[in-house]
Design an enzyme around this catalytic site. Structure first.
Site, PDB file in Angstrom:
ATOM      1  CE1 TYR A 157      -3.952   2.091   0.280  1.00  0.00           C
ATOM      2  CE2 TYR A 157      -2.747   3.168   2.186  1.00  0.00           C
ATOM      3  CZ  TYR A 157      -3.914   3.294   1.286  1.00  0.00           C
ATOM      4  OH  TYR A 157      -5.005   4.053   1.243  1.00  0.00           O
ATOM      5  CE  LYS A 161      -3.588   5.081  -1.880  1.00  0.00           C
ATOM      6  NZ  LYS A 161      -4.529   5.333  -2.838  1.00  0.00           N
ATOM      7  NE  ARG A 212      -1.125   4.419  14.656  1.00  0.00           N
ATOM      8  CZ  ARG A 212      -1.994   3.496  14.169  1.00  0.00           C
ATOM      9  NH1 ARG A 212      -2.704   3.837  13.292  1.00  0.00           N
ATOM     10  NH2 ARG A 212      -1.738   2.234  14.705  1.00  0.00           N
TER      11      ARG A 212
HETATM   12  N1  LIG Z   1     -10.341   5.593   4.019  1.00  0.00           N
HETATM   13  C1  LIG Z   1      -9.061   5.979   4.239  1.00  0.00           C
HETATM   14  O1  LIG Z   1      -8.699   6.093   5.575  1.00  0.00           O
HETATM   15  C2  LIG Z   1      -8.004   6.382   3.242  1.00  0.00           C
HETATM   16  C3  LIG Z   1      -6.880   6.977   3.728  1.00  0.00           C
HETATM   17  C4  LIG Z   1      -6.118   7.719   2.722  1.00  0.00           C
HETATM   18  C5  LIG Z   1      -6.400   7.321   1.600  1.00  0.00           C
HETATM   19  N2  LIG Z   1      -7.384   6.571   1.023  1.00  0.00           N
HETATM   20  C6  LIG Z   1      -7.758   6.310  -0.388  1.00  0.00           C
HETATM   21  O2  LIG Z   1      -8.850   6.847  -0.633  1.00  0.00           O
HETATM   22  C7  LIG Z   1      -9.475   6.405  -1.861  1.00  0.00           C
HETATM   23  C8  LIG Z   1     -10.903   5.901  -1.649  1.00  0.00           C
HETATM   24  O3  LIG Z   1     -10.833   5.203  -0.339  1.00  0.00           O
HETATM   25  P1  LIG Z   1     -12.060   4.890   0.524  1.00  0.00           P
HETATM   26  O4  LIG Z   1     -11.989   4.514   1.905  1.00  0.00           O
HETATM   27  O5  LIG Z   1     -13.257   5.833   0.163  1.00  0.00           O
HETATM   28  O6  LIG Z   1     -12.667   3.495  -0.150  1.00  0.00           O
HETATM   29  P2  LIG Z   1     -13.970   2.751  -0.668  1.00  0.00           P
HETATM   30  O7  LIG Z   1     -13.745   1.261  -0.810  1.00  0.00           O
HETATM   31  O8  LIG Z   1     -15.254   3.206   0.146  1.00  0.00           O
HETATM   32  O9  LIG Z   1     -14.300   3.342  -2.318  1.00  0.00           O
HETATM   33  C9  LIG Z   1     -13.440   2.879  -3.106  1.00  0.00           C
HETATM   34  C10 LIG Z   1     -14.404   2.608  -4.485  1.00  0.00           C
HETATM   35  O10 LIG Z   1     -13.418   2.604  -5.595  1.00  0.00           O
HETATM   36  C11 LIG Z   1     -13.792   1.519  -6.302  1.00  0.00           C
HETATM   37  N3  LIG Z   1     -12.878   0.869  -7.050  1.00  0.00           N
HETATM   38  C12 LIG Z   1     -11.920  -0.020  -6.462  1.00  0.00           C
HETATM   39  N4  LIG Z   1     -11.187  -0.667  -7.409  1.00  0.00           N
HETATM   40  C13 LIG Z   1     -11.503  -0.305  -8.573  1.00  0.00           C
HETATM   41  C14 LIG Z   1     -11.099  -0.436  -9.962  1.00  0.00           C
HETATM   42  N5  LIG Z   1     -10.209  -1.195 -10.079  1.00  0.00           N
HETATM   43  N6  LIG Z   1     -12.061   0.053 -10.850  1.00  0.00           N
HETATM   44  C15 LIG Z   1     -12.969   1.085 -10.683  1.00  0.00           C
HETATM   45  N7  LIG Z   1     -13.380   1.181  -9.479  1.00  0.00           N
HETATM   46  C16 LIG Z   1     -12.729   0.569  -8.233  1.00  0.00           C
HETATM   47  C17 LIG Z   1     -14.435   0.811  -5.222  1.00  0.00           C
HETATM   48  O11 LIG Z   1     -15.841  -0.049  -5.873  1.00  0.00           O
HETATM   49  C18 LIG Z   1     -15.250   1.580  -4.407  1.00  0.00           C
HETATM   50  O12 LIG Z   1     -16.471   1.953  -4.719  1.00  0.00           O
HETATM   51  C19 LIG Z   1      -8.552   4.813  -2.140  1.00  0.00           C
HETATM   52  O13 LIG Z   1      -7.571   5.219  -3.113  1.00  0.00           O
HETATM   53  C20 LIG Z   1      -7.788   4.944  -0.748  1.00  0.00           C
HETATM   54  O14 LIG Z   1      -6.445   4.227  -1.044  1.00  0.00           O
HETATM   55  C21 LIG Z   1      -8.249   6.476   2.143  1.00  0.00           C
END
Ligand SMILES: NC(=O)c1ccc[n+]([C@@H]2O[C@H](COP(=O)([O-])OP(=O)(O)OC[C@H]3O[C@@H](n4cnc5c(N)ncnc54)[C@H](O)[C@@H]3O)[C@@H](O)[C@H]2O)c1
Length: 258
Positions: A157, A161, A212
């Site tokens: 991961y 990123k 954190r």
């Molecule tokens: N939630 C956190 O704490 C957090 C923190 C930092 C970064 N992020 C990043 O933010 C982004 C969204 O995270 P989230 O927590 O909202 O996740 P989530 O799982 O709620 O939403 C992600 C969405 O992306 C879609 N998706 C995944 N793979 C796909 C693909 N190959 N093609 C098309 N759609 C796809 C999924 O169907 C889902 O609807 C991610 O990139 C994650 O790494 C999240």
């Protein structure tokens, strides 16, 4: 300033639109007057309660594809261009988490994380840059604080990123020839359904994640959407090639917050 935050009916492509931060972005960009072009692998989103409320129940406003697959992204770009013409902003949010030690991680797992989180952004930027509005267009890529600091079992991961931050800077150089800005956002812990489910399953310790930060809580998805919308808008006209951290102070200290 307030006028610069408005999209005045301009098309904005958002990946990962069906859940969490992506869904919040769909709602906020709609409020700011954008015409949302929602992209997600979840085939049901367009007709879901959220999708219908956002007016995505028209087939040409919601595209169900896997953004890590070259042929699907190529086809998407063709269809979006023919349906909407020039794009004002591209918001690449789709991504997946990963928890595995380096020693136990097989190559298939590593490749899947890199393909979904990084290759997808390369493909989306490559296919959509040529159809973006010159001089005011902008791209926002989803990274994470894991680009800068990691933990046990987060190698894939973190690497994905970190690569997004580097890709963003390189893309910003090439896009600058057309006056298009490219930035990354790097959130700390965000209370999205994915994390709530992981917390309920005991895979994620949400209380620890909250502790954190200096604010003692996880972010709400809407707080991350606010930053994304600002960076995508004309209000951020002098910001490009940046990786903007939004983490409640998570990276500002060493050790536990007392
Ligand atoms: N939630 C956190 O704490 C957090 C923190 C930092 C970064 N992020 C990043 O933010 C982004 C969204 O995270 P989230 O927590 O909202 O996740 P989530 O799982 O709620 O939403 C992600 C969405 O992306 C879609 N998706 C995944 N793979 C796909 C693909 N190959 N093609 C098309 N759609 C796809 C999924 O169907 C889902 O609807 C991610 O990139 C994650 O790494 C999240």
């Amino acid at each position: 300033m307030l006028d610069l935050l408005k999209f005045d009916g301009a098309p904005v492509v958002i990946t990962g639109a069906a859940s969490g931060i992506g869904l919040s972005c769909c709602e906020l960009f709609t409020d700011l007057g954008a015409k949302i072009v929602a992209v997600d692998s979840d085939p049901t989103f367009g007709l879901s309660q959220h999708g219908t409320a956002l007016g995505l129940d028209w087939p040409e406003r919601y595209y169900s594809i896997d953004v890590s697959q070259e042929s699907e992204v190529r086809q998407l770009a063709k269809e979006v261009f023919s349906d909407f013409g020039e794009i004002a902003s591209l918001v690449n949010i789709a991504g997946v988490g990963s928890t595995s030690s380096l020693e136990k991680m097989d190559l298939a797992h590593w490749n899947r994380i890199m393909q979904t989180n990084v290759t997808s952004m390369f493909l989306m930027v490559r296919e959509f840059l040529p159809m973006m509005r010159e001089n005011t267009g902008s791209v926002v890529n989803m990274s994470s604080t894991y680009a800068f600091a990691s933990r046990s079992n987060k190698a894939a991961y973190s690497a994905s990123k970190g690569a997004i931050v580097s890709l963003t800077k390189a893309a910003a150089i090439e896009a600058s020839r057309k006056g298009i800005r490219v930035n990354a956002v790097c959130p700390g812990p965000v209370m999205t359904p994915r994390r709530v489910d992981a917390g309920a399953d005991g895979v994620d310790d949400l209380e620890k994640a909250a502790r954190r930060t200096l604010q003692g809580r996880m972010a709400l998805p809407g707080e991350i959407a606010n930053l994304i919308a600002f960076l995508a808008s004309r209000a951020a006209s002098y910001i490009t090639g940046s990786a903007v951290i939004i983490d409640g102070g998570q990276l500002s200290h060493i050790g536990e917050v007392t």
